[in-house]
Scaffold this motif. Structure first.
Motif, PDB file in Angstrom:
ATOM      1  N   PHE A   1      10.609 -15.397 -19.188  1.00  0.00           N
ATOM      2  CA  PHE A   1      12.067 -15.209 -19.111  1.00  0.00           C
ATOM      3  C   PHE A   1      12.401 -14.412 -17.867  1.00  0.00           C
ATOM      4  O   PHE A   1      11.778 -13.409 -17.554  1.00  0.00           O
ATOM      5  CB  PHE A   1      12.582 -14.462 -20.344  1.00  0.00           C
ATOM      6  CG  PHE A   1      14.054 -14.168 -20.281  1.00  0.00           C
ATOM      7  CD1 PHE A   1      14.966 -15.154 -20.578  1.00  0.00           C
ATOM      8  CD2 PHE A   1      14.501 -12.919 -19.894  1.00  0.00           C
ATOM      9  CE1 PHE A   1      16.329 -14.897 -20.510  1.00  0.00           C
ATOM     10  CE2 PHE A   1      15.864 -12.659 -19.821  1.00  0.00           C
ATOM     11  CZ  PHE A   1      16.773 -13.644 -20.134  1.00  0.00           C
ATOM     12  N   SER A   2      13.393 -14.856 -17.149  1.00  0.00           N
ATOM     13  CA  SER A   2      13.840 -14.152 -15.958  1.00  0.00           C
ATOM     14  C   SER A   2      15.351 -14.035 -16.000  1.00  0.00           C
ATOM     15  O   SER A   2      16.040 -14.990 -16.306  1.00  0.00           O
ATOM     16  CB  SER A   2      13.418 -14.905 -14.690  1.00  0.00           C
ATOM     17  OG  SER A   2      13.994 -14.304 -13.547  1.00  0.00           O
ATOM     18  N   GLU A   3      15.847 -12.849 -15.706  1.00  0.00           N
ATOM     19  CA  GLU A   3      17.296 -12.639 -15.723  1.00  0.00           C
ATOM     20  C   GLU A   3      17.942 -13.059 -14.416  1.00  0.00           C
ATOM     21  O   GLU A   3      19.157 -13.120 -14.307  1.00  0.00           O
ATOM     22  CB  GLU A   3      17.600 -11.163 -16.001  1.00  0.00           C
ATOM     23  CG  GLU A   3      17.144 -10.721 -17.391  1.00  0.00           C
ATOM     24  CD  GLU A   3      17.547  -9.291 -17.683  1.00  0.00           C
ATOM     25  OE1 GLU A   3      18.760  -9.016 -17.690  1.00  0.00           O
ATOM     26  OE2 GLU A   3      16.672  -8.449 -17.882  1.00  0.00           O
TER      27      GLU A   3
ATOM     28  N   VAL B   1      18.578  -6.356 -29.908  1.00  0.00           N
ATOM     29  CA  VAL B   1      19.648  -6.651 -28.959  1.00  0.00           C
ATOM     30  C   VAL B   1      20.287  -5.374 -28.440  1.00  0.00           C
ATOM     31  O   VAL B   1      20.630  -5.265 -27.257  1.00  0.00           O
ATOM     32  CB  VAL B   1      20.710  -7.571 -29.600  1.00  0.00           C
ATOM     33  CG1 VAL B   1      21.946  -7.676 -28.719  1.00  0.00           C
ATOM     34  CG2 VAL B   1      20.129  -8.956 -29.838  1.00  0.00           C
ATOM     35  N   LEU B   2      20.442  -4.367 -29.310  1.00  0.00           N
ATOM     36  CA  LEU B   2      21.025  -3.101 -28.883  1.00  0.00           C
ATOM     37  C   LEU B   2      20.133  -2.386 -27.878  1.00  0.00           C
ATOM     38  O   LEU B   2      20.608  -1.712 -26.966  1.00  0.00           O
ATOM     39  CB  LEU B   2      21.280  -2.205 -30.101  1.00  0.00           C
ATOM     40  CG  LEU B   2      22.429  -2.652 -31.021  1.00  0.00           C
ATOM     41  CD1 LEU B   2      22.461  -1.806 -32.282  1.00  0.00           C
ATOM     42  CD2 LEU B   2      23.764  -2.554 -30.284  1.00  0.00           C
ATOM     43  N   LYS B   3      18.816  -2.557 -28.047  1.00  0.00           N
ATOM     44  CA  LYS B   3      17.883  -1.919 -27.114  1.00  0.00           C
ATOM     45  C   LYS B   3      17.784  -2.690 -25.801  1.00  0.00           C
ATOM     46  O   LYS B   3      17.712  -2.101 -24.730  1.00  0.00           O
ATOM     47  CB  LYS B   3      16.506  -1.808 -27.765  1.00  0.00           C
ATOM     48  CG  LYS B   3      16.471  -0.805 -28.911  1.00  0.00           C
ATOM     49  CD  LYS B   3      15.115  -0.818 -29.618  1.00  0.00           C
ATOM     50  CE  LYS B   3      15.079   0.228 -30.734  1.00  0.00           C
ATOM     51  NZ  LYS B   3      13.820   0.151 -31.524  1.00  0.00           N
ATOM     52  N   HIS B   4      17.747  -4.014 -25.903  1.00  0.00           N
ATOM     53  CA  HIS B   4      17.702  -4.866 -24.705  1.00  0.00           C
ATOM     54  C   HIS B   4      18.136  -6.263 -25.120  1.00  0.00           C
ATOM     55  O   HIS B   4      17.489  -6.913 -25.937  1.00  0.00           O
ATOM     56  CB  HIS B   4      16.295  -4.907 -24.112  1.00  0.00           C
ATOM     57  CG  HIS B   4      16.259  -5.461 -22.716  1.00  0.00           C
ATOM     58  ND1 HIS B   4      16.569  -6.772 -22.418  1.00  0.00           N
ATOM     59  CD2 HIS B   4      15.976  -4.861 -21.531  1.00  0.00           C
ATOM     60  CE1 HIS B   4      16.451  -6.971 -21.115  1.00  0.00           C
ATOM     61  NE2 HIS B   4      16.102  -5.828 -20.552  1.00  0.00           N
TER      62      HIS B   4
ATOM     63  N   GLU C   1      18.435 -12.839 -26.860  1.00  0.00           N
ATOM     64  CA  GLU C   1      19.425 -13.683 -26.191  1.00  0.00           C
ATOM     65  C   GLU C   1      18.837 -14.219 -24.894  1.00  0.00           C
ATOM     66  O   GLU C   1      18.510 -13.441 -23.994  1.00  0.00           O
ATOM     67  CB  GLU C   1      20.710 -12.893 -25.906  1.00  0.00           C
ATOM     68  CG  GLU C   1      21.521 -12.587 -27.143  1.00  0.00           C
ATOM     69  CD  GLU C   1      22.834 -11.871 -26.834  1.00  0.00           C
ATOM     70  OE1 GLU C   1      23.037 -11.489 -25.661  1.00  0.00           O
ATOM     71  OE2 GLU C   1      23.644 -11.695 -27.765  1.00  0.00           O
ATOM     72  N   ILE C   2      18.706 -15.536 -24.794  1.00  0.00           N
ATOM     73  CA  ILE C   2      18.118 -16.133 -23.595  1.00  0.00           C
ATOM     74  C   ILE C   2      19.149 -16.368 -22.501  1.00  0.00           C
ATOM     75  O   ILE C   2      18.821 -16.775 -21.396  1.00  0.00           O
ATOM     76  CB  ILE C   2      17.404 -17.463 -23.936  1.00  0.00           C
ATOM     77  CG1 ILE C   2      18.402 -18.473 -24.502  1.00  0.00           C
ATOM     78  CG2 ILE C   2      16.253 -17.222 -24.883  1.00  0.00           C
ATOM     79  CD1 ILE C   2      17.822 -19.873 -24.684  1.00  0.00           C
TER      80      ILE C   2
END
Length: 524
Positions: free
Chosen positions: A26-28, A349-352, A357-358
């Protein structure tokens, strides 16, 4: 040396891990190499194939509004309708070509959206199509003919040789009118590949620029479809000189998967619809195809110029115009697409956000809800309408919608974007002139025969009061209306849903009625 099945499996897994093209990390951020990829043409047929969904008929004003939003979304080609189908459809395509065709707002390509019309492989159809689309700076004629033996034998009743001759004649005529011509082989998914390669070679000689390979009945699987596109591209004379296109239906739930596999097989145009609406089970969903390219760029050899931040507002606009709700768990644009209820998921999700979520909600146009209230002015309201994609509205429409907004704001603590869109929908879809006016409605139920009494003012100004019974209170109301206007109608669907959350949420009601007639001739 003979290796065991386990050894072979482990070796194949190792090969997959080492293959750079199959990296699943995964890459943002998107790779700069993506800019070097060829652009995939996004051909949207929401206004044509999408409109063939039962109950999804659009009027000219709605088509113009949607076409404008598709242009801002970044769609490359818009199939605006089937001009020969009716005078209304011809006029709609013509007006879209005139008003939306020149638009350049928010277009990364710097070019306007190409306006396309569909026609059968018949000269009068093709000519009618050209007369409608020619007003756009960029326009296309899209003609089609079935190629499967089951269609040739049972529907068209012509031979393969006659099919080739008719296709070539149609393309040649279309090419004499327009530089951009697309040909579709209806039911290509069940056609003989060798025959299609022969036919396509001939229409390429006739001047076609795009060849579409439709899985008309949603029959093929992804692997079959990808191999079919690759086979046709490599075995059709001139196959490397034109654009190959996909058009996949969702009868087996494989439309998006087939489309993406077609892209990997060599297609450089995809025919899609917003929310996946269309004939029967629908078409490949534009938002799912585009976000697959956006989220997994390392898997696909192409890129798209679609502005993904417009996906949500476009989806909602289509829902409002057609009355066809999107299921909550619909990918990308469903209400639950970015919702997290499980405790483990919420914590992650709250942490990261990337833990579950992709893609980010912002990437598809979901924003924090903007709150307008009773102290908001007309300018702020009009500005918000433009941000939601509703541009070019008449002043009377804005003024009427603003009055309803203020009335709503007096009753609700907050008015959300969804509330505003619901308010505006009533102003856009209502007739320009009220023919019959419902003054009041009184319903009595809880008894064996629910009864409704309605008061209606006729076009001449006369007030009529009448009553009727029904299987339920809603049916009783429409039976009473039917008696009053003296048009036999039947209630087909009645659906109520909340637009937003809370006890003070605005309710949205969708009603479908049809003229009551013998079963064989019932028409909505």
């Amino acid at each position: 040396m003979i290796r065991s099945a386990t050894q072979r499996y482990l070796c194949s897994r190792a090969a997959v891990r080492m293959a750079p093209g199959l990296s699943r990390g995964f890459s943002e951020s998107k790779s700069t190499k993506d800019e070097d990829k060829p652009i995939l043409t996004i051909f949207d047929t929401t206004l044509r194939d999408g409109e063939q969904s039962p109950g999804a008929t659009m009027n000219i004003k709605e088509k113009i509004m949607l076409a404008g939003q598709l242009s801002r979304l970044g769609v490359d080609v818009c199939e605006a309708g089937f001009p020969i189908a009716s005078d209304g459809d011809f006029e709609a395509v013509k007006v879209v070509a005139q008003e939306v065709g020149p638009m350049l707002e928010n277009r990364k390509s710097g070019k306007p959206m190409r306006i396309c019309g569909l026609s059968r492989a018949i000269e009068k159809d093709i000519e009618r199509c050209y007369e409608a689309v020619k007003h756009a700076p960029l326009h296309r004629i899209h003609t089609f003919l079935a190629t499967s033996d089951i269609h040739l034998k049972n529907k068209l009743r012509i031979s393969r040789e006659e099919c080739i001759a008719q296709s070539v004649k149609a393309v040649s005529f279309a090419r004499s009118l327009c530089d951009d011509v697309e040909f579709s082989a209806e039911d290509a998914g069940r056609s003989d590949p060798a025959f299609m390669a022969e036919l396509f070679g001939e229409v390429i000689k006739a001047g076609v620029s795009t060849i579409n390979v439709p899985d008309t009945v949603g029959f093929v699987t992804p692997r079959e479809y990808g191999e079919l596109i690759s086979y046709l591209k490599n075995n059709t004379p001139g196959g490397h000189d034109i654009v190959w296109s996909t058009h996949c239906h969702n009868d087996l739930g494989l439309a998006v998967a087939n489309t993406l596999e077609g892209v990997n097989g060599g297609a450089r145009q995809v025919e899609v619809t917003i929310n996946g609406i269309g004939e029967r089970a629908g078409n490949a969903s534009l938002e799912e195809v585009v976000m697959s390219l956006y989220t997994r760029p390392q898997v696909f050899p192409v890129r798209s110029l679609v502005d993904t931040t417009h996906l949500t507002r476009t989806s909602r606009m289509v829902t409002q115009v057609t009355g066809m709700s999107v299921q909550p768990n619909k990918a990308i644009v469903g209400a639950n697409a970015f919702a997290h209820e499980a405790g483990i998921h919420q914590d992650g999700v709250l942490k990261h956000a990337a833990t579950y979520e992709i893609m980010s909600p912002a990437s598809v146009g979901l924003k924090s809800t903007l709150v307008l209230g009773k102290h908001s002015g007309k300018h702020a309201f009009a500005n918000r309408l433009e941000e939601l994609g509703y541009t070019g509205l008449e002043e009377d429409v804005i003024k009427s919608a603003f009055k309803r907004f203020k009335d709503t704001a007096d009753q609700k603590k907050t008015v959300t974007d969804a509330d505003i869109e619901a308010i505006l929908e009533n102003e856009i879809v209502k007739p320009s002139e009220e023919v019959w006016q419902l003054n009041s409605c009184v319903v009595s139920c809880g008894t064996e025969h629910p009864t409704a009494t309605v008061s209606i003012t006729t076009p001449s100004g006369k007030t009529i009061v009448d009553s009727s019974i029904g299987g339920g209170p809603v049916e009783a109301v429409y039976n009473a209306i039917s008696r009053t206007v003296r048009v036999p109608i039947r209630l087909v669907q009645f659906q109520v849903e909340a637009v937003s959350e809370g006890r003070d949420a605005i309710g949205k009601v969708s009603v479908r009625i049809c003229r009551r007639a013998p079963p064989a001739s019932d028409k909505e």
